[in-house]
Design a protein around this motif. Structure first.
Motif: not given
Length: 120
Positions: A20-26
């Motif tokens: 699983l991957s979790c891409a973050a922005s902000g």
């Protein structure tokens, strides 16, 4: 504020693997501890794994210890959950979450979740 988007879920046979991957922005990803949680049908959401902002601290639920590995790449604003030796009881919606105060504190930001289904 941090926006989180999970990916990588799917259907796999027992004994198989998924990442699983979790891409973050902000706001600065590297300032947040990150965690993975899961919720199976009819059950409460439960903790799976967490990693400190530096990656130096990693924590796991007893049910996944030795099978799952959490990691992060702060240059890519991404956290991963490598899941090996999957079992049918790992079937759940998996969520990533961000905590500005550390792995043991409240997680303020959540993704929408990704479904993991393990067939027997």
């Amino acid at each position: 504020q941090v926006q989180l988007v999970e990916s990588g879920g799917g259907l796999v046979q027992a004994g198989g693997s998924l990442r699983l991957s979790c891409a973050a922005s902000g706001r600065a990803f590297r300032n947040y501890a990150m965690g993975w949680f899961r919720q199976a049908p009819g059950k409460e959401r439960e903790f799976v794994a967490a990693i400190s902002w530096s990656g130096g601290g990693r924590y796991y639920a007893d049910s996944v210890k030795g099978r799952f590995t959490i990691s992060r790449d702060n240059a890519k604003n991404t956290v991963y959950l490598q899941m090996n030796s999957l079992k049918p009881e790992d079937t759940a919606v998996y969520y990533c979450a961000a905590s500005p105060m550390g792995v043991g504190a409240r997680y303020d930001y959540w993704g929408q979740g990704t479904q993991v289904t393990v067939s027997s």
